[in-house]
Design an enzyme around this catalytic site. Structure first.
Site, short mmCIF file in Angstrom:
data_model
loop_
_atom_site.label_atom_id
_atom_site.label_comp_id
_atom_site.label_asym_id
_atom_site.label_seq_id
_atom_site.Cartn_x
_atom_site.Cartn_y
_atom_site.Cartn_z
N HIS A 50 0.81 -1.21 0.00
CA HIS A 50 0.00 0.00 0.00
C HIS A 50 0.85 1.27 0.00
O HIS A 50 1.91 1.32 0.64
CB HIS A 50 -0.92 0.02 1.23
CG HIS A 50 -1.99 -1.03 1.17
ND1 HIS A 50 -3.04 -0.97 0.28
CD2 HIS A 50 -2.16 -2.18 1.87
CE1 HIS A 50 -3.82 -2.03 0.44
NE2 HIS A 50 -3.30 -2.79 1.40
N SER A 338 -4.09 -5.71 7.98
CA SER A 338 -3.64 -4.86 6.87
C SER A 338 -3.33 -3.46 7.40
O SER A 338 -4.07 -2.96 8.23
CB SER A 338 -4.72 -4.79 5.79
OG SER A 338 -4.22 -4.14 4.67
C1 LIG Z 1 -8.04 -10.84 3.49
C2 LIG Z 1 -6.75 -10.12 3.81
C3 LIG Z 1 -6.23 -9.19 2.92
C4 LIG Z 1 -5.05 -8.50 3.22
N1 LIG Z 1 -4.49 -7.70 2.29
C5 LIG Z 1 -3.32 -7.07 2.57
C6 LIG Z 1 -2.67 -6.27 1.59
O1 LIG Z 1 -3.07 -6.22 0.43
N2 LIG Z 1 -1.56 -5.60 1.96
C7 LIG Z 1 -1.05 -5.64 3.21
O2 LIG Z 1 -0.09 -4.95 3.49
N3 LIG Z 1 -1.61 -6.45 4.13
C8 LIG Z 1 -2.70 -7.17 3.84
N4 LIG Z 1 -3.27 -8.00 4.75
C9 LIG Z 1 -2.63 -8.14 6.05
C10 LIG Z 1 -1.46 -9.12 6.01
O3 LIG Z 1 -1.79 -10.27 5.28
C11 LIG Z 1 -1.12 -9.48 7.44
O4 LIG Z 1 -0.96 -8.31 8.17
C12 LIG Z 1 0.16 -10.29 7.54
O5 LIG Z 1 0.14 -11.38 6.67
C13 LIG Z 1 0.29 -10.77 8.98
O6 LIG Z 1 1.43 -11.57 9.09
P1 LIG Z 1 1.77 -12.27 10.46
O7 LIG Z 1 3.07 -12.92 10.27
O8 LIG Z 1 1.64 -11.30 11.57
O9 LIG Z 1 0.60 -13.33 10.67
P2 LIG Z 1 0.42 -14.75 9.96
O10 LIG Z 1 0.78 -14.71 8.55
O11 LIG Z 1 -0.95 -15.20 10.31
O12 LIG Z 1 1.50 -15.66 10.68
C14 LIG Z 1 1.37 -16.11 12.00
C15 LIG Z 1 2.00 -17.48 12.05
O13 LIG Z 1 2.07 -17.93 13.39
C16 LIG Z 1 1.85 -19.33 13.41
N5 LIG Z 1 1.44 -19.68 14.77
C17 LIG Z 1 0.30 -19.32 15.42
N6 LIG Z 1 0.28 -19.82 16.66
C18 LIG Z 1 1.45 -20.50 16.82
C19 LIG Z 1 2.01 -21.22 17.90
N7 LIG Z 1 1.36 -21.35 19.06
N8 LIG Z 1 3.21 -21.82 17.73
C20 LIG Z 1 3.88 -21.71 16.55
N9 LIG Z 1 3.39 -21.01 15.49
C21 LIG Z 1 2.19 -20.41 15.63
C22 LIG Z 1 0.75 -19.51 12.38
O14 LIG Z 1 0.68 -20.84 11.92
C23 LIG Z 1 1.17 -18.52 11.31
O15 LIG Z 1 1.99 -19.13 10.32
C24 LIG Z 1 -4.42 -8.73 4.46
C25 LIG Z 1 -4.92 -9.69 5.33
C26 LIG Z 1 -6.05 -10.42 4.99
C27 LIG Z 1 -6.52 -11.52 5.88
#
Ligand SMILES: Cc1cc2nc3c(=O)[nH]c(=O)nc-3n(C[C@H](O)[C@H](O)[C@H](O)COP(=O)(O)OP(=O)(O)OC[C@H]3O[C@@H](n4cnc5c(N)ncnc54)[C@H](O)[C@@H]3O)c2cc1C
Length: 503
Positions: A50, A338
């Site tokens: 974005h 997001s």
């Molecule tokens: C529909 C949608 C559209 C989006 N579009 C955009 C976009 O266009 N641009 C943008 O910038 N952002 C976007 N986002 C936001 C973005 O996808 C997220 O902010 C980002 O992927 C979050 O990453 P994360 O690593 O924090 O979480 P996640 O990718 O959910 O990773 C967390 C990880 O932790 C693991 N985990 C959980 N509990 C445990 C445990 N107890 N032990 C070990 N592992 C564990 C899970 O398996 C997972 O792999 C969007 C999100 C969604 C859902």
């Protein structure tokens, strides 16, 4: 096992943090409960980097979005991840919409975003000839881009491993070890790991981890559904096209993907289950109808996949990044909804500063030092479609002469060779399932969605991993593709007389 830092969660947040921390003399372990990284929100989202005009600059997500956006060109070059800065358009139909667009433009300019522009109908039509002819205005943000979020996450993880981080897959944290208000490590399904610092980047489960230390974080999943269309629709639009945003999301968008497909979605609905990624006919209708308002020429006949992702929304609607209020050494990185994908490189830098602060509090006098052998760039992979696009088939023939496995095309839709698949199976974070190979190479990501190539992929995986074909899974434990050898199964059937009796 004892380490300096444990990172919980192999999404884009956790992998970006692990890679950034690997610049320093630290022992780092990243724990992921699934059989691969990028299995949560980082696998299923819009893939938009974005521009940042939309996010409130008084929030962390607004600030980190703006800080991170310019980092993507260089970072993606180093990680060999396709990234295209194609720009975005927020489209308006009437005077009320124009008012919103002007407000967004002012907000963006105040935040320092350059080259934002309101376009009138003629300019808009020249840039997007297939857009609804009723569209009268648009806010153009040239700095928005598109990326494959799972390829980005996998490359961050591969780079982290190349720089000494241990990634333990299928390792779920089910408890924190805390003594006298200090973190001592984590308990997992595979045993305890002692650690000085624990970083909670567990996405939808980050509240569950934080609550074990007494931190009051609450995550509510919010589902977004999508349709992915075949590549013959990929050039229907040239930019990311947004409608006027809603209270909960940026609205149902239409965008080309970096691999030339067309993506439409997401909607936004509250979800009660953190593991429920089912799509619904009503949700997908909402997505299709929403996209059709922007592009009346859209058709559902070339939809090749439908999927959903879950946003990890926290109370207060902002990222929660900071030390635990109750446990020294625990750092929460929660509520990363997001623009979490966009913000990841900036989140990683900010968490690295928190790690430095925390370590110096635990051990005054300790300063983190840089490693001088950090490897910035991932080795370039051999990818047939890149040589094809450059019409450099003579060079590809030379590669085949040395490595014949690159001459055998396994996925005909996406033109993926056996050599590319074998390389993915041997990645620093290895592909251990059919879907993990698909995310790394695009085998099975084309029009037939694996209908033709999956059996061949399964055979290659079985051979390369030295496993029975029965042990190859779609996406980790409990998802085996084959149930039994036909002969064994028939033998069992013949012996079966009903009522559980064996003859
Ligand atoms: C529909 C949608 C559209 C989006 N579009 C955009 C976009 O266009 N641009 C943008 O910038 N952002 C976007 N986002 C936001 C973005 O996808 C997220 O902010 C980002 O992927 C979050 O990453 P994360 O690593 O924090 O979480 P996640 O990718 O959910 O990773 C967390 C990880 O932790 C693991 N985990 C959980 N509990 C445990 C445990 N107890 N032990 C070990 N592992 C564990 C899970 O398996 C997972 O792999 C969007 C999100 C969604 C859902």
């Amino acid at each position: 096992m004892k380490t300096d830092v444990v990172v919980i969660g192999g999404g884009v947040t956790g992998t970006a943090i692990a890679r950034e921390l690997a610049r320093y003399h630290l022992n780092i372990i990243l724990l992921e409960k699934e059989d691969d990284v990028a299995m949560g929100a980082s696998k299923a989202n819009s893939g938009i980097i974005h521009a940042g005009y939309n996010a409130d600059q008084t929030t962390l997500k607004g600030q980190l979005n703006i800080e991170a956006n310019p980092m993507f060109d260089q970072l993606c070059r180093k990680l060999n991840v396709p990234f295209q800065r194609i720009g975005s358009l927020v489209v308006g139909f009437d005077q009320a919409d124009l008012k919103v667009l002007i407000q967004e433009e002012i907000k963006g300019q105040q935040a320092g975003i350059k080259n934002l522009k309101i376009l009138a109908r003629e300019q808009l039509r020249a840039m997007e000839p297939n857009l609804n002819q009723q569209a009268r205005f648009a806010l153009y943000a040239p700095s928005a881009g598109i990326i494959s979020s799972y390829e980005f996450t996998i490359s961050l993880a591969n780079s982290a491993v190349l720089n000494g981080v241990k990634v333990l897959l299928e390792t779920e944290v089910n408890g924190l070890m805390i003594e006298a208000g200090k973190i001592r490590g984590v308990e997992t399904n595979r045993g305890k790991i002692a650690a000085t610092i624990v970083i909670n980047a567990a996405g939808l489960y980050s509240d569950k981890i934080a609550q074990q230390a007494g931190d009051q974080i609450k995550i509510t999943p919010r589902k977004g559904e999508y349709h992915l269309l075949d590549k013959n629709w990929g050039d229907l639009v040239n930019h990311v096209i947004f409608p006027i945003p809603t209270k909960h999301s940026k609205g149902i968008l239409v965008t080309p993907t970096v691999h030339g497909n067309l993506l439409i979605g997401p909607n936004s609905s509250l979800s009660t289950a953190r593991e429920n990624l089912a799509v619904s006919s009503t949700g997908l209708k909402e997505v299709y109808d929403g996209a059709k308002k922007l592009l009346p020429g859209l058709s559902r006949k070339d939809v090749i996949a439908s999927f959903s992702g879950l946003r990890a929304t926290a109370e207060g609607d902002d990222f929660i990044i900071g030390p635990s209020a109750n446990c020294v050494g625990l750092i929460n990185v929660a509520g990363i909804q997001s623009p979490g994908l966009t913000s990841a490189p900036a989140i990683a830098k900010s968490v690295t500063d928190l790690v430095k602060d925390t370590l110096s509090r635990i051990n005054p006098g300790l300063t983190l030092t840089y490693r001088d052998d950090f490897i910035e760039e991932l080795p370039k992979k051999l990818i047939f479609t890149e040589y094809l696009a450059q019409n450099d088939l003579e060079k590809w023939q030379e590669i085949i002469d040395d490595h014949p496995e690159y001459g055998e095309i396994i996925c005909r839709c996406e033109k993926i060779s056996k050599g590319e698949i074998i390389s993915a199976i041997n990645d620093p974070v290895p592909a251990q399932s059919i879907d993990a190979v698909k995310r790394r190479t695009r085998t099975g990501a084309g029009r037939c969605q694996g209908g033709f190539c999956e059996p061949r992929l399964l055979a290659i995986m079985s051979e390369e991993l030295g496993l029975s074909p029965l042990a190859i899974t779609k996406k980790g434990a409990g998802s085996a593709i084959l149930k039994a050898r036909t002969k064994d199964w028939l033998r069992e059937q013949k012996n079966y007389t009903g009522g559980g009796e064996q003859q």
